[in-house]
Design a protein around this motif. Structure first.
Motif, short mmCIF file in Angstrom:
data_model
loop_
_atom_site.label_atom_id
_atom_site.label_comp_id
_atom_site.label_asym_id
_atom_site.label_seq_id
_atom_site.Cartn_x
_atom_site.Cartn_y
_atom_site.Cartn_z
N MET A 13 8.77 -72.22 9.14
CA MET A 13 8.04 -72.13 7.88
C MET A 13 6.55 -72.28 8.17
O MET A 13 6.05 -73.39 8.37
N ASP A 14 5.88 -71.14 8.23
CA ASP A 14 4.44 -71.13 8.48
C ASP A 14 3.71 -71.37 7.16
O ASP A 14 4.20 -71.02 6.09
N GLU A 15 2.49 -71.94 7.27
CA GLU A 15 1.71 -72.29 6.07
C GLU A 15 2.56 -73.13 5.12
O GLU A 15 2.72 -72.83 3.93
N LEU A 16 3.08 -74.22 5.62
CA LEU A 16 4.06 -75.03 4.89
C LEU A 16 3.58 -75.47 3.50
O LEU A 16 4.34 -75.37 2.54
N PRO A 17 2.33 -75.97 3.34
CA PRO A 17 1.93 -76.42 1.99
C PRO A 17 1.85 -75.29 0.96
O PRO A 17 1.77 -75.58 -0.24
N GLU A 18 1.82 -74.03 1.42
CA GLU A 18 1.73 -72.91 0.48
C GLU A 18 3.08 -72.56 -0.13
O GLU A 18 3.14 -71.79 -1.09
N PHE A 19 4.18 -73.10 0.39
CA PHE A 19 5.48 -72.85 -0.21
C PHE A 19 5.55 -73.57 -1.56
O PHE A 19 4.93 -74.62 -1.76
N PRO A 20 6.28 -73.02 -2.52
CA PRO A 20 6.45 -73.71 -3.81
C PRO A 20 7.03 -75.10 -3.62
O PRO A 20 7.89 -75.31 -2.77
N ARG A 21 6.55 -76.03 -4.40
CA ARG A 21 7.01 -77.42 -4.28
C ARG A 21 8.52 -77.52 -4.46
O ARG A 21 9.20 -78.25 -3.71
N ALA A 22 9.07 -76.77 -5.41
CA ALA A 22 10.51 -76.82 -5.65
C ALA A 22 11.29 -76.34 -4.43
O ALA A 22 12.37 -76.86 -4.12
N ALA A 23 10.74 -75.34 -3.71
CA ALA A 23 11.43 -74.83 -2.53
C ALA A 23 11.47 -75.87 -1.42
O ALA A 23 12.50 -76.04 -0.75
N LEU A 24 10.37 -76.59 -1.23
CA LEU A 24 10.33 -77.62 -0.19
C LEU A 24 11.25 -78.79 -0.53
O LEU A 24 11.96 -79.31 0.34
N GLU A 25 11.25 -79.18 -1.80
CA GLU A 25 12.10 -80.30 -2.18
C GLU A 25 13.58 -79.94 -2.08
O GLU A 25 14.43 -80.80 -1.84
N ALA A 26 13.88 -78.65 -2.24
CA ALA A 26 15.28 -78.22 -2.13
C ALA A 26 15.81 -78.32 -0.71
O ALA A 26 17.03 -78.30 -0.50
N SER A 64 5.62 -83.79 -0.19
CA SER A 64 5.95 -85.11 -0.71
C SER A 64 6.30 -86.08 0.41
O SER A 64 6.68 -85.67 1.52
N GLY A 65 6.17 -87.36 0.10
CA GLY A 65 6.53 -88.39 1.08
C GLY A 65 7.99 -88.31 1.52
O GLY A 65 8.29 -88.38 2.72
N PRO A 66 8.94 -88.15 0.59
CA PRO A 66 10.34 -88.02 1.01
C PRO A 66 10.60 -86.82 1.91
O PRO A 66 11.45 -86.88 2.80
N PHE A 67 9.87 -85.71 1.70
CA PHE A 67 10.06 -84.55 2.56
C PHE A 67 9.52 -84.83 3.96
O PHE A 67 10.19 -84.57 4.97
N LEU A 68 8.30 -85.40 4.05
CA LEU A 68 7.73 -85.72 5.36
C LEU A 68 8.55 -86.78 6.08
O LEU A 68 8.59 -86.81 7.31
N ASP A 69 9.21 -87.64 5.32
CA ASP A 69 10.04 -88.69 5.93
C ASP A 69 11.21 -88.10 6.70
O ASP A 69 11.77 -88.76 7.58
N ARG A 70 11.57 -86.85 6.38
CA ARG A 70 12.70 -86.20 7.04
C ARG A 70 12.27 -85.36 8.25
O ARG A 70 13.11 -84.71 8.86
N ILE A 71 10.99 -85.35 8.56
CA ILE A 71 10.49 -84.63 9.73
C ILE A 71 10.47 -85.59 10.91
O ILE A 71 9.91 -86.68 10.83
#
Length: 504
Positions: A304-317, A378-385
Motif C-alpha cells: 500500500m503506497d501513499e498509505l495516508p491517502e487511502f480512505p480512513r474506512a479502508a484502512l480501519e477495515a 489511527s493509533g489502533p492501526f499503527l499498533d498492528r504494524i
C-alpha cells in the motif's frame, strides 16, 4: 427422453456448491424458461445455447416447451458457466446424445455463438470442491480452464475446445473418450526486481530481511524518491517459494476472481492497489461476495503506497483481518468467508510536502498540517504494524560512489534458513505466534527481559505492541541462529519500531 439431469457447480464464496441442471421438454407453446435464482448473465444463456447448437449443426428443440431448473433454487447463480450443461441437457432430453453418460460428468463452460468453449472463473475452486467431496465424476471444462483445474491432484479432469468435441464422445455407441487434461507446471521464472539495485539504505534493507524472515508487517517512512517503493516491491522476491497447499490456496482465490495465471504457479503474489481503493475493494464484497485485495494477496504481499491517502474506512477495515487472517463478509441473505493471510508492507511520506526530516530541503508544513496528515493513520492501526522504519534521503553524489549491495538471492537464503528454524520449532512463522505461545518459543535471558520491560514502560506500549516487539526479536534471533532472545536482539527490535516523526 424428455428429462435430462446434468451436474455442475456454482461459485459460493471460496467454495463451489453442487448444482443440478434439470432440462425438461414438453408439448405446448414453444418457450424457453430458465428458473433457479439465476442472474442476468445466466438467463442470457438461452440465446447463446440456441445459436451455438444451430451453428454446430445440432438440432434445437424449437417446437417444445423448454424448462431449465438450476437446483438448489435458493443458491444464486451467476456467469456463463452453465451454458455447456444447459446445451448438453437439451441434447440429451431430445435424444441426440446418450443421457446415461451424463451422470459420470460434472461440467461448466461458456459457449460462443459458434459453439466454441470459453474459459470460466473458479476452475481450480471446482477441482478442489470435487476432491473434497470425494466424487469420482469426471470434471469437463474448456481447455484453458481444464489446465488450471488439473493442478488439483487425484481428480479426473477432461477438456474440450468445441461443443462438437463433447457431443462426439457422448453419442450413443461412441467409443471415443474426452481428452484428459494434464497439469503443465511452469518453469520458475528468473529475474525480477533485485535488492542489489538499491544502494545504501542499510537499515531499511535489514528491516526488509527481518520482515521476510518472520512474516512481519512493515511501514516505510521517508521523503519522496528515497527508495521506499523499490524496497517494498522486492519483498516478495525474498520470501521462500510456496509449498503445494499454500500454492493451491493462493491460486484458488485468484481463480475465483479470474486472475490466476498458470505461469505464476507457486510464486508469491504482490498486490498493489491504488490509494483510491475503497474498503470493499480491499476486504471484498458485492453480491454475490467477491474476494478483495487482501484475499487476493493470500500468502503473498499487499503493498500500500501513499498509505495516508487511502480512505480512513479502508484502512480501519484492515485491522481485523491483520489479526485473524480471515475476512467474513455478511449480507442480509448470505455470508461468505475468505482467507486473509497476507503480509502488509506500506510506504508513506512523513508530512504533506514530504520534506519533514529531509537533510537538504526545508519542510514548509505547519505543525497542525503535519499532525492532521499523520492522524489519518489511527493509533489502533499503527499498533498492528510490526516494523516502522525511516528511509532517509541519500545525496546523489554519495549514491553514485556506493557499491551495489547484496542480491535478493543472497538475502533469500538467510530468510529461508530463519524460516526453517521457526517452522521446525513452532510450525508457523513468528508473526503468526499467539501471545500465549511466546513464553515457550521466545525465551528471554535476564538482560533482554529487563531491557524489554524498561522500553515498554518508558514508551507506554500496549500489550499488543509488547508482543509484536517480542515476535520481531524472535525473528532477529532466528537470523542470528540463537535459540534464546538476548539483549542485542531485543534492542534491535525496539529500534525497528519507531514512531512517526514529530512536527517541529
Amino acid at each position: 427422453m424428455s428429462l435430462a439431469i446434468i451436474h455442475s457447480r456454482a461459485l459460493d464464496g471460496l467454495s463451489a456448491a453442487p448444482v443440478t441442471v434439470e432440462v425438461h421438454l414438453a408439448n405446448g407453446l414453444p418457450s424457453f424458461t430458465l428458473v433457479g435464482l439465476a442472474e442476468t448473465e445466466v438467463k442470457e444463456a438461452r440465446e447463446r445455447v440456441r445459436a451455438a447448437l444451430q451453428s454446430s449443426g445440432l438440432q434445437f428443440p424449437a417446437n417444445k416447451r423448454i424448462t431449465v431448473n438450476l437446483a438448489p433454487a435458493d443458491l444464486p447463480k451467476e456467469g456463463g458457466r452453465f451454458d455447456l450443461p444447459i446445451a448438453l441437457g437439451l441434447l440429451a432430453a431430445s435424444g441426440q446424445i446418450d443421457a446415461t453418460r451424463l451422470d459420470a460428468l460434472e461440467c461448466a463452460g461458456e459457449l460462443s455463438l459458434a459453439g466454441e468453449l470459453r474459459p470460466v472463473r473458479g476452475a481450480l475452486v471446482m477441482g478442489l470442491a470435487l476432491k473434497t467431496a470425494g466424487s469420482r465424476r469426471q470434471l469437463l471444462l474448456p481447455a484453458a480452464s481444464a489446465a488450471e483445474a488439473a493442478l488439483v491432484q487425484d481428480i479426473d479432469v477432461r477438456s474440450a475446445n468445441h461443443l462438437l468435441d463433447v457431443v462426439a464422445c457422448l453419442l450413443p455407441g461412441a467409443e471415443q473418450a474426452l481428452a484428459r487434461a494434464q497439469a503443465q507446471l511452469p518453469v520458475p521464472e528468473t529475474g525480477g526486481p533485485d535488492l542489489a539495485d538499491i544502494k545504501g539504505q542499510a537499515l531499511p534493507k535489514r528491516a526488509l530481511e527481518i520482515a521476510a524472515a518472520g512474516g512481519h508487517s512493515l511501514l516505510l517512512m521517508g521523503p519522496p524518491g528515497t527508495g521506499k517503493s523499490m524496497l517494498a516491491q522486492r519483498l516478495a522476491g525474498l520470501l521462500p517459494p510456496l509449498d503445494e497447499s499454500e500454492a493451491l490456496e493462493s491460486a484458488a482465490v485468484l481463480s475465483l476472481a479470474g486472475q490466476f495465471e498458470l505461469r505464476r504457479w507457486g510464486q508469491r503474489v504482490l498486490r498493489s492497489p491504488h490509494h483510491s481503493a475503497s474498503a470493499v475493494a480491499l476486504v471484498g464484497g458485492g453480491s454475490p461476495p467477491r474476494p478483495g485485495e487482501i484475499s487476493l494477496a493470500q500468502h503473498g504481499v499487499l503493498f500500500m503506497d501513499e498509505l495516508p491517502e487511502f480512505p480512513r474506512a479502508a484502512l480501519e477495515a484492515l485491522r481485523e483481518p491483520m489479526e485473524t487472517g480471515r475476512i467474513l463478509i455478511s449480507r442480509a441473505a448470505r455470508q461468505a468467508e475468505f482467507p486473509a493471510r497476507f503480509q502488509l508492507v506500506a510506504a508513506m511520506n512523513p508530512c504533506p510536502c514530504g520534506n519533514l526530516g529531509h537533510s537538504q530541503k526545508l519542510c514548509r508544513c505547519t505543525p497542525d498540517q503535519i499532525n492532521r496528515y499523520q492522524a489519518r493513520l489511527s493509533g489502533p492501526f499503527l499498533d498492528r504494524i510490526d516494523l516502522l522504519v525511516e528511509v532517509p534521503f541519500v545525496p546523489p553524489k554519495e549514491l553514485g560512489r556506493m557499491a551495489a549491495g547484496e542480491t535478493s538471492a543472497t538475502v533469500a537464503e538467510r530468510v529461508a534458513a530463519a524460516r526453517q528454524h521457526a517452522l521446525a520449532r513452532q510450525q508457523r512463522p513468528n508473526a503468526a505466534l499467539a501471545a500465549q505461545e511466546l513464553e515457550q518459543h521466545a525465551p528471554l535471558d535476564p538482560a533482554a527481559r529487563q531491557l524489554l520491560e524498561q522500553a515498554a514502560e518508558r514508551l507506554v506500549w500496549s500489550a499488543r505492541s509488547f508482543h509484536r516487539v517480542l515476535r520481531v526479536a524472535r525473528t532477529i534471533a532466528d537470523l542470528a541462529g540463537s535459540g534464546t532472545l538476548q539483549a542485542p536482539h531485543v534492542g534491535e527490535a525496539i529500534q525497528l519500531r519507531r514512531g512517526l516523526p514529530a512536527a517541529p
